[in-house]
Design a protein around this motif. Structure first.
Motif, mmCIF file in Angstrom:
data_model
loop_
_atom_site.group_PDB
_atom_site.id
_atom_site.type_symbol
_atom_site.label_atom_id
_atom_site.label_comp_id
_atom_site.label_asym_id
_atom_site.label_seq_id
_atom_site.Cartn_x
_atom_site.Cartn_y
_atom_site.Cartn_z
ATOM 1 N N CYS A 122 -0.214 10.049 -7.973
ATOM 2 C CA CYS A 122 0.127 9.646 -6.608
ATOM 3 C C CYS A 122 -0.893 10.155 -5.595
ATOM 4 O O CYS A 122 -1.596 9.388 -4.953
ATOM 5 N N LEU A 126 -3.957 8.012 -3.457
ATOM 6 C CA LEU A 126 -4.070 7.848 -2.011
ATOM 7 C C LEU A 126 -5.443 8.321 -1.538
ATOM 8 O O LEU A 126 -6.104 7.662 -0.716
ATOM 9 N N ALA A 173 6.128 9.011 -9.110
ATOM 10 C CA ALA A 173 4.727 9.202 -8.717
ATOM 11 C C ALA A 173 3.935 7.906 -8.883
ATOM 12 O O ALA A 173 3.138 7.525 -8.014
ATOM 13 N N ALA A 176 4.825 5.360 -6.164
ATOM 14 C CA ALA A 176 4.173 5.671 -4.894
ATOM 15 C C ALA A 176 2.680 5.353 -4.979
ATOM 16 O O ALA A 176 2.102 4.782 -4.046
ATOM 17 N N ALA A 179 2.368 1.737 -4.610
ATOM 18 C CA ALA A 179 2.684 1.312 -3.239
ATOM 19 C C ALA A 179 1.506 1.559 -2.300
ATOM 20 O O ALA A 179 1.243 0.760 -1.392
ATOM 21 N N PHE A 180 0.793 2.655 -2.505
ATOM 22 C CA PHE A 180 -0.383 2.913 -1.665
ATOM 23 C C PHE A 180 -1.427 1.811 -1.844
ATOM 24 O O PHE A 180 -2.043 1.368 -0.875
ATOM 25 N N LEU A 183 -0.243 -1.226 -0.004
ATOM 26 C CA LEU A 183 -0.315 -0.952 1.439
ATOM 27 C C LEU A 183 -1.736 -1.107 1.961
ATOM 28 O O LEU A 183 -1.947 -1.678 3.044
ATOM 29 N N TYR A 184 -2.699 -0.603 1.203
ATOM 30 C CA TYR A 184 -4.085 -0.668 1.672
ATOM 31 C C TYR A 184 -4.598 -2.111 1.681
ATOM 32 O O TYR A 184 -5.536 -2.429 2.418
ATOM 33 N N ARG A 186 -2.397 -4.614 2.494
ATOM 34 C CA ARG A 186 -1.643 -5.186 3.606
ATOM 35 C C ARG A 186 -2.218 -4.755 4.953
ATOM 36 O O ARG A 186 -2.356 -5.561 5.872
#
Lengths: 344, 344
Positions: A122, A126, A173, A176, A179-180, A183-184, A186
């Protein structure tokens, strides 16, 4: 069943054309000494890519120098930890693709040592995304996610709309970390895709113990003439042969339709663990196993049955598994029969 | 509207009996110099608990020494960082309850400095749970989670079955931090509950800037005789008055039905931002605001409308919000009118 072809790459000649983009591409594979990472790195090199493998040889992981045997001249290796920003940074500049496979993969291990699992699966992810954003925001990234994040499925086969409900530290973990990546895409428009892998097996998997896949210890026991243990037996899994997983990674990085998406990767249909054990013994031409109750510590984080609905990946890229379970098991046995000393 | 009663605690006399368990209880409040944490610590002290506040006075957080003004003799404060295991460990032994509110709360801040957000909201939570498991597995833990983890809602009001789809680093980190709490209940039987808070407001909130709640900067502008900006205006939110949020924490730690669960905390029904701005101006007896377009960087992580379905909490504990929005706004204005110099 015949032994594994001398060149796995040769077996995928038919699929080489869709991967022409990798010829001369500069590619980084984190966790590239590991099971899937090394198979991917070898394929990329065979496709003409300039491949750099980054791996910290984490004890207990799939990292094994033997995984790149015979490909040393075509694949550069840097020993560095994905948790270390300073070590990563110079290797991100000027790369076209990042296959992000560095991971802690043991579910039980994540309960015993939760913080290292979180840091690798995780926090390091990030940090890696932040670095890419800073030095190379155009890079195409594919993250190795896992079906573990779904937890015990509400329905089968599991599609990507299934609730994310991870059953252990590793799953939380990884969820997440995934998801990062999305997100990056989006927020920053970065070209990130995640593949939710199911049990993957084949040449170069860890067979020393069950930290990577239960199939590893089964296969090792067979090759060493011992019987192996099947925990439970009735649970179903679908298994992906590693070359099919490699195809999925190669497709995913090139698919605009999968940008910002997480896609399941399945295999050759569901099979119960006891049926799988019998297939493995048939492929080996002999052997035996015993059924044991599920150990309590494992039962509490077990996900029950699983089968992937991977139509998103198939429709977006034309991917499909090309190796039947029977063939994949036979090829795995042949590989490890030849290379056993490097893997035990 | 009258000014805030001299003792907030006095206002909740009717609800004291269900909280008799806190008399003489040894309680730790992480983030206890912050907005909700300090209000909770004050209530706990008034209920007769032995309260220890742990706070690192993180710049940009709600931490403010003035938040415990007048209660210094009844509440012990340790300056320590929730990310530091060594600092935490001695304060966990022998505690009955842990109210786990230490957090980085700014959504935009989490995009600008993602790693500190992850370290506080996720990694430190896992480490804290590991410590509790080692030294005090019987402790009752309530984690301050957030409705942010739902992302842009599929339906309103949002219940706990709504998919978790966090829109920013803060949401991803908080979702993982929450998941660890519920996991440690499921696997180890620890008494963990999470409350998914919505916008909470009231005395002791951060009004210096919008890092904690947009309402803070509105209120400050009004009290300083300036007009404030409303971004968009049509979005709806529900708001929880801080004393109602405090009630929710006190109930949650005592509710076996909520053990291992995450429960929404709502408020006095949904209100549009422009209607809220008008209510605030009415409560203030004057003032003005201007509508501005949503800034681009915020728009990309905005969640649109939100309203909580908090029936799980209500049914499990008897909790209900006791403060109307109009009353809460008036009390907030009265508090900050009296204490403005400590908060700007």
């Amino acid at each position: 069943m015949t032994a594994e072809p001398k060149s796995i790459e040769g077996a995928s000649g038919a699929a080489a054309e869709p991967f022409a983009a990798y010829a001369a591409a500069r590619v980084l594979v984190t966790g590239g000494l590991g099971f899937i990472g090394s198979n991917l790195a070898r394929r990329l090199a065979a496709l003409g890519a300039e491949v750099l493998v980054l791996d910290n040889r984490l004890p207990g992981s799939g990292a094994n120098a033997a995984n790149l045997a015979g490909a040393e001249g075509r694949i550069a290796v840097v020993e560095a930890d994905v948790r270390c920003a300073k070590a990563l940074r110079p290797h991100l500049e000027g790369r076209h693709y990042l296959f992000n496979l560095a991971a802690q993969t043991s579910h039980q291990g994540s309960m015993e040592e939760p913080l290292p699992d979180l840091d690798i699966n995780c926090r390091a992810q990030l940090q890696l995304l932040e670095l890419c954003r800073a030095v190379n925001p155009e890079i195409g990234i594919v993250f190795a996610s896992t079906r573990q994040i779904y937890g015990r499925p509400d329905y089968l086969p599991v599609d990507e709309a299934h609730p994310v409900r991870p059953p252990d530290v590793n799953g939380i973990a990884k969820a997440a970390g995934e998801a990062f990546h999305l997100l990056y895409h989006r927020v920053y428009g970065m070209r990130c895709t995640a593949l939710r892998l199911t049990n993957t097996y084949g040449p170069r998997m860890r067979i020393k113990d069950a930290r990577q896949t239960f199939l590893g210890v089964w296969l090792r026991a067979l090759l060493e003439g011992r019987s192996f243990e099947v925990w439970g037996g009735a649970q179903t899994r679908d298994l992906t042969y590693v070359e099919d997983a490699v195809d999925a990674f190669l497709h995913a990085a090139l698919s605009p339709a999968l940008c910002g998406r997480a896609a399941n990767v399945g295999g050759d249909g569901p099979v119960s663990l006891s049926a799988l054990a019998e297939m493995l013994i048939a492929a080996n031409g002999g052997g035996s196993f015993v059924i044991r109750d599920f150990p309590e510590a494992r039962r509490r984080i077990d996900i029950g049955d699983y089968c992937a609905d991977d139509r998103l990946l198939r429709r977006a890229t034309g991917w499909r598994p090309r190796t039947s379970l029977a063939d994949g098991l036979a090829r795995s046995l042949a590989f490890f029969r030849e290379h056993l000393q490097d893997y035990v």
